[in-house]
Scaffold this motif. Structure first.
Motif, PDB file in Angstrom:
ATOM      1  N   ARG A  77       0.835  -1.208   0.000  1.00 14.89           N
ATOM      2  CA  ARG A  77       0.000   0.000   0.000  1.00 14.89           C
ATOM      3  C   ARG A  77       0.869   1.257   0.000  1.00 14.89           C
ATOM      4  NH1 ARG A  77      -3.996   0.266   4.749  1.00 14.89           N
ATOM      5  NH2 ARG A  77      -2.010   0.298   5.827  1.00 14.89           N
ATOM      6  N   GLU A  78       0.519   2.172  -0.865  1.00 15.64           N
ATOM      7  CA  GLU A  78       1.155   3.493  -0.877  1.00 15.64           C
ATOM      8  C   GLU A  78       0.220   4.432  -0.119  1.00 15.64           C
ATOM      9  OE1 GLU A  78       1.558   7.051  -4.033  1.00 15.64           O
ATOM     10  OE2 GLU A  78       2.281   5.114  -4.754  1.00 15.64           O
ATOM     11  N   ILE A  79       0.731   5.022   0.946  1.00 13.54           N
ATOM     12  CA  ILE A  79      -0.071   5.912   1.775  1.00 13.54           C
ATOM     13  C   ILE A  79       0.543   7.303   1.711  1.00 13.54           C
ATOM     14  CG2 ILE A  79      -0.970   6.344   4.085  1.00 13.54           C
ATOM     15  CD1 ILE A  79      -0.617   3.327   4.619  1.00 13.54           C
ATOM     16  N   GLN A  80      -0.292   8.292   1.393  1.00 11.52           N
ATOM     17  CA  GLN A  80       0.193   9.667   1.292  1.00 11.52           C
ATOM     18  C   GLN A  80      -0.796  10.590   1.979  1.00 11.52           C
ATOM     19  OE1 GLN A  80       0.699  11.232  -2.678  1.00 11.52           O
ATOM     20  NE2 GLN A  80       1.951  12.898  -1.937  1.00 11.52           N
ATOM     21  N   VAL A  81      -0.256  11.570   2.678  1.00 13.72           N
ATOM     22  CA  VAL A  81      -1.094  12.611   3.266  1.00 13.72           C
ATOM     23  C   VAL A  81      -0.625  13.950   2.700  1.00 13.72           C
ATOM     24  CG1 VAL A  81       0.296  12.838   5.370  1.00 13.72           C
ATOM     25  CG2 VAL A  81      -2.080  13.531   5.404  1.00 13.72           C
ATOM     26  N   MET A  82      -1.594  14.714   2.207  1.00 13.19           N
ATOM     27  CA  MET A  82      -1.302  16.038   1.661  1.00 13.19           C
ATOM     28  C   MET A  82      -2.032  17.062   2.523  1.00 13.19           C
ATOM     29  SD  MET A  82      -1.286  15.392  -2.498  1.00 13.19           S
ATOM     30  CE  MET A  82      -3.017  15.633  -2.682  1.00 13.19           C
ATOM     31  N   PHE A  83      -1.325  18.111   2.899  1.00 14.64           N
ATOM     32  CA  PHE A  83      -1.876  19.147   3.766  1.00 14.64           C
ATOM     33  C   PHE A  83      -2.160  20.400   2.947  1.00 14.64           C
ATOM     34  CE2 PHE A  83       0.586  16.432   6.502  1.00 14.64           C
ATOM     35  CZ  PHE A  83      -0.130  16.381   7.684  1.00 14.64           C
ATOM     36  N   LEU A 103      -5.341  15.510   3.893  1.00 15.23           N
ATOM     37  CA  LEU A 103      -6.098  14.612   3.030  1.00 15.23           C
ATOM     38  C   LEU A 103      -5.296  13.327   2.902  1.00 15.23           C
ATOM     39  CD1 LEU A 103      -7.191  17.493   2.300  1.00 15.23           C
ATOM     40  CD2 LEU A 103      -7.527  16.624  -0.004  1.00 15.23           C
ATOM     41  N   LEU A 104      -5.900  12.197   3.234  1.00  8.65           N
ATOM     42  CA  LEU A 104      -5.204  10.904   3.258  1.00  8.65           C
ATOM     43  C   LEU A 104      -5.573  10.086   2.023  1.00  8.65           C
ATOM     44  CD1 LEU A 104      -3.409   8.892   4.856  1.00  8.65           C
ATOM     45  CD2 LEU A 104      -5.509   8.073   5.927  1.00  8.65           C
ATOM     46  N   PHE A 105      -4.545   9.642   1.311  1.00 11.11           N
ATOM     47  CA  PHE A 105      -4.719   8.826   0.110  1.00 11.11           C
ATOM     48  C   PHE A 105      -4.098   7.463   0.336  1.00 11.11           C
ATOM     49  CE2 PHE A 105      -4.763  13.190  -1.193  1.00 11.11           C
ATOM     50  CZ  PHE A 105      -5.748  13.245  -2.156  1.00 11.11           C
ATOM     51  N   GLU A 106      -4.798   6.446  -0.116  1.00  6.94           N
ATOM     52  CA  GLU A 106      -4.258   5.099  -0.092  1.00  6.94           C
ATOM     53  C   GLU A 106      -4.336   4.566  -1.510  1.00  6.94           C
ATOM     54  OE1 GLU A 106      -5.451   0.910   1.893  1.00  6.94           O
ATOM     55  OE2 GLU A 106      -5.387   2.633   3.237  1.00  6.94           O
ATOM     56  N   ASN A 107      -3.176   4.205  -2.062  1.00  2.25           N
ATOM     57  CA  ASN A 107      -3.080   3.753  -3.455  1.00  2.25           C
ATOM     58  C   ASN A 107      -3.794   4.722  -4.406  1.00  2.25           C
ATOM     59  OD1 ASN A 107      -1.581   1.502  -2.693  1.00  2.25           O
ATOM     60  ND2 ASN A 107      -3.411   0.287  -2.357  1.00  2.25           N
ATOM     61  N   GLU A 108      -3.474   6.014  -4.258  1.00  2.00           N
ATOM     62  CA  GLU A 108      -3.949   7.088  -5.143  1.00  2.00           C
ATOM     63  C   GLU A 108      -5.415   7.469  -4.967  1.00  2.00           C
ATOM     64  OE1 GLU A 108      -1.950   8.867  -7.428  1.00  2.00           O
ATOM     65  OE2 GLU A 108      -0.306   7.815  -6.489  1.00  2.00           O
ATOM     66  N   TRP A 113     -10.128  12.653   5.304  1.00  2.00           N
ATOM     67  CA  TRP A 113      -9.535  13.974   5.488  1.00  2.00           C
ATOM     68  C   TRP A 113      -9.905  14.493   6.852  1.00  2.00           C
ATOM     69  CZ3 TRP A 113     -13.410  13.447   1.755  1.00  2.00           C
ATOM     70  CH2 TRP A 113     -14.596  14.129   1.975  1.00  2.00           C
ATOM     71  N   GLY A 114      -9.144  15.487   7.314  1.00  2.00           N
ATOM     72  CA  GLY A 114      -9.326  16.032   8.659  1.00  2.00           C
ATOM     73  C   GLY A 114      -8.280  15.477   9.604  1.00  2.00           C
ATOM     74  N   GLU A 115      -8.307  15.931  10.864  1.00  2.00           N
ATOM     75  CA  GLU A 115      -7.288  15.531  11.842  1.00  2.00           C
ATOM     76  C   GLU A 115      -7.254  14.016  12.045  1.00  2.00           C
ATOM     77  OE1 GLU A 115      -4.051  15.684  14.085  1.00  2.00           O
ATOM     78  OE2 GLU A 115      -4.856  17.346  12.908  1.00  2.00           O
ATOM     79  N   GLY A 116      -8.399  13.384  12.019  1.00  2.00           N
ATOM     80  CA  GLY A 116      -8.436  11.928  12.159  1.00  2.00           C
ATOM     81  C   GLY A 116      -7.679  11.222  11.054  1.00  2.00           C
ATOM     82  N   ALA A 117      -7.667  11.798   9.872  1.00  2.00           N
ATOM     83  CA  ALA A 117      -6.949  11.214   8.742  1.00  2.00           C
ATOM     84  C   ALA A 117      -5.451  11.184   9.027  1.00  2.00           C
ATOM     85  CB  ALA A 117      -7.224  11.996   7.473  1.00  2.00           C
ATOM     86  N   TYR A 118      -4.930  12.267   9.587  1.00  2.00           N
ATOM     87  CA  TYR A 118      -3.497  12.298   9.883  1.00  2.00           C
ATOM     88  C   TYR A 118      -3.143  11.329  11.011  1.00  2.00           C
ATOM     89  CZ  TYR A 118       1.222  14.004  10.505  1.00  2.00           C
ATOM     90  OH  TYR A 118       2.598  14.071  10.597  1.00  2.00           O
TER      91      TYR A 118
END
Length: 124
Positions: A77-83, A103-108, A113-118
């Motif tokens: 899994r590719e996990i990315q968070v963009m602020f 904003l939390l992305f998993e495999n694109e 999104w939100g604090e819970g996402a981070y």
């Protein structure tokens, strides 16, 4: 007044109105061209319209480049968070995570999104 002067004034006003309309209609305001206050408001509005499952590319097209980003691989899994900056906290000339919505992305794909996402990103 002279009718020639009135015609020139009306022509000038009409030309200005047409030019203003064309600029608004065909020159979209891009997030990267906005000042920080306008971008914060723009980001808030656009983030409120997001739907789970949209792609990272769609978010980038809508919001532009993120202010801060983090990523990691977890197995396959590719996990990315963009602020994206959404609230002003202090006038220090820097954008920090507490001034942004993650904003939390998993495999694109957008999964949260939100604090819970981070927090999910940190704990995964």
């Amino acid at each position: 007044m002279n009718s020639k002067v009135i015609k020139l004034i009306l022509f000038g006003v009409a030309s200005y109105a047409v030019l203003a309309f064309l600029l608004i209609a065909f020159y979209p305001d891009k997030p990267e061209n906005m000042d920080w206050q306008d971008r914060e408001e723009y980001n808030k509005v656009q983030i409120s319209k997001l739907e789970l499952g949209i792609t990272r590319a769609e978010v980038l097209a809508l919001l532009g480049a993120p202010d801060i980003t983090e990523a990691k691989m977890q197995g396959s899994r590719e996990i990315q968070v963009m602020f994206y900056r959404t609230q002003h906290v202090r006038a220090d000339g820097l954008t920090t995570q507490d001034e942004c919505t993650p904003l939390l992305f998993e495999n694109e794909a957008l999964v949260a999104w939100g604090e819970g996402a981070y927090q999910t990103y940190l704990s995964s």
